[in-house]
Design a protein around this motif. Structure first.
Motif, short mmCIF file in Angstrom:
data_model
loop_
_atom_site.label_atom_id
_atom_site.label_comp_id
_atom_site.label_asym_id
_atom_site.label_seq_id
_atom_site.Cartn_x
_atom_site.Cartn_y
_atom_site.Cartn_z
N LYS A 67 0.83 -1.20 0.00
CA LYS A 67 0.00 0.00 0.00
C LYS A 67 0.87 1.26 0.00
O LYS A 67 2.02 1.23 0.43
CB LYS A 67 -0.92 0.01 1.23
N PRO A 68 0.33 2.39 -0.47
CA PRO A 68 1.07 3.65 -0.48
C PRO A 68 1.59 4.00 0.91
O PRO A 68 0.88 3.85 1.91
CB PRO A 68 0.02 4.67 -0.95
N GLY A 69 2.84 4.44 0.96
CA GLY A 69 3.45 4.83 2.23
C GLY A 69 4.14 3.70 2.97
O GLY A 69 4.79 3.93 3.99
N VAL A 70 4.01 2.46 2.48
CA VAL A 70 4.67 1.31 3.11
C VAL A 70 6.00 1.05 2.43
O VAL A 70 6.08 1.02 1.20
CB VAL A 70 3.77 0.05 3.03
N GLU A 71 7.05 0.88 3.22
CA GLU A 71 8.38 0.57 2.68
C GLU A 71 8.34 -0.88 2.17
O GLU A 71 8.15 -1.81 2.94
CB GLU A 71 9.44 0.74 3.77
N PRO A 72 8.50 -1.12 0.87
CA PRO A 72 8.26 -2.45 0.31
C PRO A 72 9.22 -3.53 0.78
O PRO A 72 8.86 -4.70 0.83
CB PRO A 72 8.39 -2.22 -1.20
N HIS A 73 10.46 -3.15 1.15
CA HIS A 73 11.43 -4.15 1.59
C HIS A 73 10.94 -4.90 2.84
O HIS A 73 11.31 -6.05 3.06
CB HIS A 73 12.78 -3.49 1.89
N ASP A 74 10.15 -4.23 3.67
CA ASP A 74 9.74 -4.80 4.95
C ASP A 74 8.31 -5.32 4.94
O ASP A 74 7.71 -5.53 6.00
CB ASP A 74 9.87 -3.74 6.06
N LEU A 246 22.05 -1.67 0.26
CA LEU A 246 20.81 -1.97 -0.44
C LEU A 246 19.61 -2.00 0.50
O LEU A 246 18.48 -1.80 0.08
CB LEU A 246 20.93 -3.32 -1.16
N ASP A 247 19.87 -2.23 1.79
CA ASP A 247 18.81 -2.22 2.80
C ASP A 247 18.66 -0.79 3.33
O ASP A 247 19.57 -0.27 3.97
CB ASP A 247 19.16 -3.16 3.94
N PRO A 248 17.52 -0.13 3.08
CA PRO A 248 17.37 1.26 3.47
C PRO A 248 17.33 1.48 4.98
O PRO A 248 17.51 2.60 5.45
CB PRO A 248 16.03 1.67 2.83
N LYS A 268 33.35 17.47 -4.71
CA LYS A 268 32.55 18.70 -4.81
C LYS A 268 31.05 18.40 -4.80
O LYS A 268 30.28 18.94 -5.61
CB LYS A 268 32.92 19.49 -6.08
N VAL A 269 30.65 17.53 -3.88
CA VAL A 269 29.24 17.20 -3.73
C VAL A 269 28.50 18.41 -3.15
O VAL A 269 28.96 19.04 -2.21
CB VAL A 269 29.07 15.97 -2.80
N ARG A 270 27.35 18.72 -3.74
CA ARG A 270 26.57 19.87 -3.30
C ARG A 270 25.35 19.50 -2.47
O ARG A 270 24.84 20.31 -1.69
CB ARG A 270 26.06 20.64 -4.53
N THR A 271 24.86 18.28 -2.68
CA THR A 271 23.56 17.89 -2.13
C THR A 271 23.61 16.50 -1.53
O THR A 271 24.24 15.61 -2.10
CB THR A 271 22.48 17.92 -3.23
N VAL A 272 22.95 16.32 -0.40
CA VAL A 272 22.73 14.99 0.16
C VAL A 272 21.25 14.67 -0.02
O VAL A 272 20.37 15.41 0.44
CB VAL A 272 23.10 14.93 1.66
N PHE A 273 20.98 13.58 -0.73
CA PHE A 273 19.60 13.21 -1.03
C PHE A 273 19.03 12.28 0.05
O PHE A 273 19.73 11.42 0.59
CB PHE A 273 19.53 12.48 -2.37
N PHE A 274 17.75 12.47 0.32
CA PHE A 274 17.02 11.52 1.16
C PHE A 274 15.75 11.12 0.41
O PHE A 274 15.51 11.57 -0.70
CB PHE A 274 16.70 12.10 2.54
N GLU A 275 14.94 10.24 1.01
CA GLU A 275 13.75 9.74 0.34
C GLU A 275 12.57 9.72 1.29
O GLU A 275 12.76 9.75 2.52
CB GLU A 275 14.00 8.35 -0.25
N ALA A 276 11.37 9.68 0.74
CA ALA A 276 10.16 9.89 1.53
C ALA A 276 9.85 8.74 2.49
O ALA A 276 9.35 8.97 3.59
CB ALA A 276 8.97 10.12 0.60
N LEU A 277 10.11 7.50 2.10
CA LEU A 277 9.68 6.35 2.88
C LEU A 277 10.67 5.89 3.94
O LEU A 277 10.40 4.96 4.68
CB LEU A 277 9.37 5.17 1.94
N VAL A 278 11.83 6.55 4.02
CA VAL A 278 12.88 6.15 4.96
C VAL A 278 13.28 7.37 5.78
O VAL A 278 13.23 8.50 5.30
CB VAL A 278 14.11 5.59 4.21
N SER A 279 13.67 7.16 7.03
CA SER A 279 14.08 8.26 7.90
C SER A 279 15.20 9.09 7.26
O SER A 279 16.15 8.55 6.69
CB SER A 279 14.58 7.70 9.24
#
Length: 330
Positions: A67-74, A246-248, A268-279
């Motif tokens: 379902k939407p909002g559920v982390e699929p790995h778990d 590979l494990d978020p 020269k990294v400018r940005t650290v990316f994160f994602e919606a379904l993981v802390s």
């Protein structure tokens, strides 16, 4: 006379009830993997759902286990969901991504199965968190096509399952799912073939947009929460540095965090990316320590309210815009 009338009335009521029950059963499921005349397709998670919906069109009923909002790995599979798999006309999944789904499919033994991992090549993109074998080193040539030395079978625990984040591989999977739909529902094969061709064309355009959009960048390196972008990096000559593997949900070691500090400064990294379904806690901590921006790079494992787009194509273009900005291509 009254007794006969009562008996006749009872018989009529029973017949009507039986007729309604039969009609209802036929309306919802004929026991052949169909509901209301449409093929019942169960998708394991969003990227498989998107393919089934786009290719199946109005001839399929698509439901998803994740379902939407559920982390699929778990994901955990309920007995009801397992039973649903056994009745489905087609199950579309990616073997090796969700162990619970793999087990449930083994138990349910659905009539028709489309395994996305069987339609393309899975690879081992290294262990991004150990400081030695980082994904991206073998993808330095833009649009790298060769896979020698990096192939892994779908059953290999080290194989990277995130094939949908490479539009070219995803197009290969789309063709496989299209063929599976044709086999499961041959009466509508022509429609599935047509819809597959349309989707593959859209994915080819997306690939061209990534190739053109990432030209002129000032760095190849980006830092992200977990190692979901190995195939995308390989396809477009980028260098992924993941905080986790590979494990978020895995936690990086202090040594890995120190290494990321060095890499960010050197490349020269400018940005650290994160994602919606993981802390995003660790990503924000790293960005704060290095005075870097944070932004979202969506691994598209699900679509929710926080997603930057309503479907796969829209979110991938949002990812492209975020990468262009982070890599200095704009």
């Amino acid at each position: 006379m009254n007794i006969r009338r009562s008996s006749l009335a009872t018989t009529l009521v029973g017949a009507v009830a039986l007729g309604l029950t039969t009609l209802t059963a036929c309306s919802y499921s004929a026991g052949d993997g169909r509901t209301d005349g449409k093929l019942d397709v169960v998708a394991s998670f969003y990227p498989m759902q998107f393919l089934a919906e786009r290719i199946g069109g109005n001839k399929v009923n698509v439901s998803t286990l994740t379902k939407p909002g559920v982390e699929p790995h778990d994901l955990d599979i309920s007995p009801q969901q397992t039973a649903k798999l056994s009745k489905a006309g087609l199950v579309v999944y990616l073997k090796g991504l969700q162990p619970a789904v793999d087990r449930a499919i083994g138990q349910a033994e659905p009539k028709q199965v489309a395994d996305a991992a069987s339609y393309t090549t899975l690879e081992n993109h290294g262990t991004e968190v150990d400081g030695h074998d980082h994904e991206g080193d073998h993808g330095s040539d833009e649009g790298h096509e060769g896979h020698e030395g990096h192939e892994a079978h779908s059953g290999d625990a080290a194989a990277d399952p995130h094939i949908w984040l490479d539009p070219v591989r995803y197009a290969e999977v789309a063709k496989g799912v299209g063929k599976a739909l044709e086999k499961a529902d041959p009466d509508h094969a022509a429609l599935y073939e047509k819809n597959t061709a349309t989707l593959v064309k859209q994915l080819n355009t997306l690939d061209k947009d990534f190739r053109g959009g990432l030209k002129g960048r000032t760095t190849d390196t980006f830092v992200t929460t977990h190692a979901a972008f190995g195939y995308l990096s390989e396809r477009y000559g980028l260098h992924q540095e993941a905080i986790s593997g590979l494990d978020p949900e895995s936690e990086p070691s202090p040594a890995r965090m120190r290494e990321l500090h060095s890499i960010a400064k050197q490349d020269k990294v400018r940005t650290v990316f994160f994602e919606a379904l993981v802390s995003d806690r660790t990503a924000r901590t790293l960005a704060g320590d290095l005075h870097l921006r944070t932004d979202v790079l969506d691994p598209l494992e699900g679509i929710g309210e926080s997603s930057r787009g309503d479907d796969y194509l829209q979110v991938m273009r949002s990812n492209l815009a975020a990468l262009r900005k982070a890599l200095g291509a704009v």
